[in-house]
Design a protein around this motif. Sequence first.
Motif, PDB file in Angstrom:
ATOM      1  N   PHE A   1       0.824  -1.218   0.000  1.00 36.17           N
ATOM      2  CA  PHE A   1       0.000   0.000   0.000  1.00 36.17           C
ATOM      3  C   PHE A   1       0.857   1.267   0.000  1.00 36.17           C
ATOM      4  CE2 PHE A   1      -2.178  -3.332   2.507  1.00 36.17           C
ATOM      5  CZ  PHE A   1      -3.221  -3.596   1.647  1.00 36.17           C
ATOM      6  N   GLU A   2       2.070   1.178  -0.501  1.00 37.61           N
ATOM      7  CA  GLU A   2       2.975   2.327  -0.492  1.00 37.61           C
ATOM      8  C   GLU A   2       2.482   3.462  -1.389  1.00 37.61           C
ATOM      9  OE1 GLU A   2       7.184   2.150  -2.059  1.00 37.61           O
ATOM     10  OE2 GLU A   2       7.476   1.954   0.102  1.00 37.61           O
ATOM     11  N   ASP A   3       1.668   3.124  -2.381  1.00 40.37           N
ATOM     12  CA  ASP A   3       1.195   4.135  -3.318  1.00 40.37           C
ATOM     13  C   ASP A   3      -0.025   4.901  -2.811  1.00 40.37           C
ATOM     14  OD1 ASP A   3      -0.260   1.787  -3.474  1.00 40.37           O
ATOM     15  OD2 ASP A   3      -0.854   2.123  -5.552  1.00 40.37           O
ATOM     16  N   GLU A   4      -0.516   4.566  -1.637  1.00 45.37           N
ATOM     17  CA  GLU A   4      -1.689   5.251  -1.099  1.00 45.37           C
ATOM     18  C   GLU A   4      -1.286   6.533  -0.378  1.00 45.37           C
ATOM     19  OE1 GLU A   4      -3.886   2.653   1.426  1.00 45.37           O
ATOM     20  OE2 GLU A   4      -4.412   1.306  -0.197  1.00 45.37           O
ATOM     21  N   ASP A   5      -2.172   7.508  -0.432  1.00 47.06           N
ATOM     22  CA  ASP A   5      -2.017   8.717   0.367  1.00 47.06           C
ATOM     23  C   ASP A   5      -3.401   9.237   0.718  1.00 47.06           C
ATOM     24  OD1 ASP A   5      -2.933  10.030  -1.905  1.00 47.06           O
ATOM     25  OD2 ASP A   5      -1.003  10.877  -2.433  1.00 47.06           O
ATOM     26  N   GLU A   6      -3.451  10.379   1.385  1.00 44.11           N
ATOM     27  CA  GLU A   6      -4.735  10.871   1.881  1.00 44.11           C
ATOM     28  C   GLU A   6      -5.720  11.243   0.780  1.00 44.11           C
ATOM     29  OE1 GLU A   6      -2.308  14.567   1.379  1.00 44.11           O
ATOM     30  OE2 GLU A   6      -1.899  12.578   2.114  1.00 44.11           O
ATOM     31  N   SER A   7      -5.252  11.333  -0.458  1.00 45.09           N
ATOM     32  CA  SER A   7      -6.161  11.679  -1.553  1.00 45.09           C
ATOM     33  C   SER A   7      -6.827  10.444  -2.175  1.00 45.09           C
ATOM     34  CB  SER A   7      -5.411  12.460  -2.632  1.00 45.09           C
ATOM     35  OG  SER A   7      -4.414  11.647  -3.216  1.00 45.09           O
ATOM     36  N   SER A   8      -6.367   9.249  -1.816  1.00 49.20           N
ATOM     37  CA  SER A   8      -6.955   8.040  -2.393  1.00 49.20           C
ATOM     38  C   SER A   8      -8.040   7.476  -1.465  1.00 49.20           C
ATOM     39  CB  SER A   8      -5.873   6.993  -2.663  1.00 49.20           C
ATOM     40  OG  SER A   8      -5.229   6.630  -1.479  1.00 49.20           O
ATOM     41  N   ASP A   9      -9.108   6.996  -2.069  1.00 50.61           N
ATOM     42  CA  ASP A   9     -10.218   6.431  -1.294  1.00 50.61           C
ATOM     43  C   ASP A   9      -9.795   5.192  -0.511  1.00 50.61           C
ATOM     44  OD1 ASP A   9     -11.972   8.383  -2.157  1.00 50.61           O
ATOM     45  OD2 ASP A   9     -12.731   7.174  -3.831  1.00 50.61           O
ATOM     46  N   SER A  10      -8.914   4.406  -1.089  1.00 52.41           N
ATOM     47  CA  SER A  10      -8.497   3.164  -0.426  1.00 52.41           C
ATOM     48  C   SER A  10      -7.732   3.425   0.874  1.00 52.41           C
ATOM     49  CB  SER A  10      -7.640   2.328  -1.377  1.00 52.41           C
ATOM     50  OG  SER A  10      -6.497   3.045  -1.772  1.00 52.41           O
ATOM     51  N   PHE A  11      -7.131   4.592   1.008  1.00 48.56           N
ATOM     52  CA  PHE A  11      -6.398   4.949   2.224  1.00 48.56           C
ATOM     53  C   PHE A  11      -7.324   4.936   3.442  1.00 48.56           C
ATOM     54  CE2 PHE A  11      -4.741   8.229   5.172  1.00 48.56           C
ATOM     55  CZ  PHE A  11      -3.489   7.702   5.414  1.00 48.56           C
ATOM     56  N   TYR A  12      -8.564   5.340   3.259  1.00 50.62           N
ATOM     57  CA  TYR A  12      -9.523   5.452   4.357  1.00 50.62           C
ATOM     58  C   TYR A  12     -10.314   4.170   4.597  1.00 50.62           C
ATOM     59  CZ  TYR A  12      -8.358  10.331   3.943  1.00 50.62           C
ATOM     60  OH  TYR A  12      -7.669  11.509   3.905  1.00 50.62           O
ATOM     61  N   LYS A  13     -10.104   3.152   3.795  1.00 52.02           N
ATOM     62  CA  LYS A  13     -10.863   1.910   3.938  1.00 52.02           C
ATOM     63  C   LYS A  13     -10.197   0.902   4.871  1.00 52.02           C
ATOM     64  CE  LYS A  13     -13.355   2.428  -0.309  1.00 52.02           C
ATOM     65  NZ  LYS A  13     -13.691   1.920  -1.606  1.00 52.02           N
ATOM     66  N   HIS A  14      -8.971   1.160   5.309  1.00 47.35           N
ATOM     67  CA  HIS A  14      -8.293   0.252   6.236  1.00 47.35           C
ATOM     68  C   HIS A  14      -8.923   0.381   7.622  1.00 47.35           C
ATOM     69  CE1 HIS A  14      -5.247  -0.590   3.255  1.00 47.35           C
ATOM     70  NE2 HIS A  14      -5.087   0.704   3.076  1.00 47.35           N
ATOM     71  N   LYS A  15      -8.950  -0.719   8.361  1.00 52.15           N
ATOM     72  CA  LYS A  15      -9.559  -0.710   9.699  1.00 52.15           C
ATOM     73  C   LYS A  15      -8.774   0.147  10.676  1.00 52.15           C
ATOM     74  CE  LYS A  15     -11.669  -5.257   9.527  1.00 52.15           C
ATOM     75  NZ  LYS A  15     -11.687  -6.589  10.136  1.00 52.15           N
ATOM     76  N   ARG A  16      -7.449   0.050  10.604  1.00 49.71           N
ATOM     77  CA  ARG A  16      -6.600   0.787  11.546  1.00 49.71           C
ATOM     78  C   ARG A  16      -5.441   1.426  10.801  1.00 49.71           C
ATOM     79  NH1 ARG A  16      -7.275  -4.163  13.593  1.00 49.71           N
ATOM     80  NH2 ARG A  16      -8.822  -4.305  15.245  1.00 49.71           N
ATOM     81  N   HIS A  17      -5.084   2.610  11.245  1.00 51.05           N
ATOM     82  CA  HIS A  17      -3.897   3.299  10.736  1.00 51.05           C
ATOM     83  C   HIS A  17      -2.963   3.544  11.904  1.00 51.05           C
ATOM     84  CE1 HIS A  17      -4.739   4.391   6.553  1.00 51.05           C
ATOM     85  NE2 HIS A  17      -6.018   4.427   6.921  1.00 51.05           N
TER      86      HIS A  17
END
Length: 123
Positions: A16-32
């Motif tokens: 998931f290195e390509d994710e950032d706060e602008s991607s929808d998938s970033f917010y779909k993880h259960k825990r950060h």
Amino acid sequence: MIEDKELFIPPQVKKFEDEDESSDSFYKHKRHLFVFTQAGKPIYTRYGDELRLATYIASISTIFQKLMIPKGDQEKPSKVRMLENNKSKTVVVYREHLVFMIVTREKQDSVLYLTSIIDNVNI
């Protein structure tokens, strides 16, 4: 003598290195999990790349410093702080000059459980 063999390069250790706060998938993880300095400089993030998330981490660092450190207690913030709303729970742990923050969407995650996750981070 070294033989010419194909060099083995292991797969990416960090997904998931390509994710950032602008991607929808970033917010779909259960825990950060975020680790950063008290100045807001990123050290580690479970999802995404620290450098790409630097602005995001600096922003949340500033917000949490204003919200979670009581006035007159600027020198010694509390060890563990928790902020909860109807969608997520955030636990912030201050250790020396580092800030460990875990954000969960799982309502059943207790503060004890979340701090135990932070305790197992080796930095």
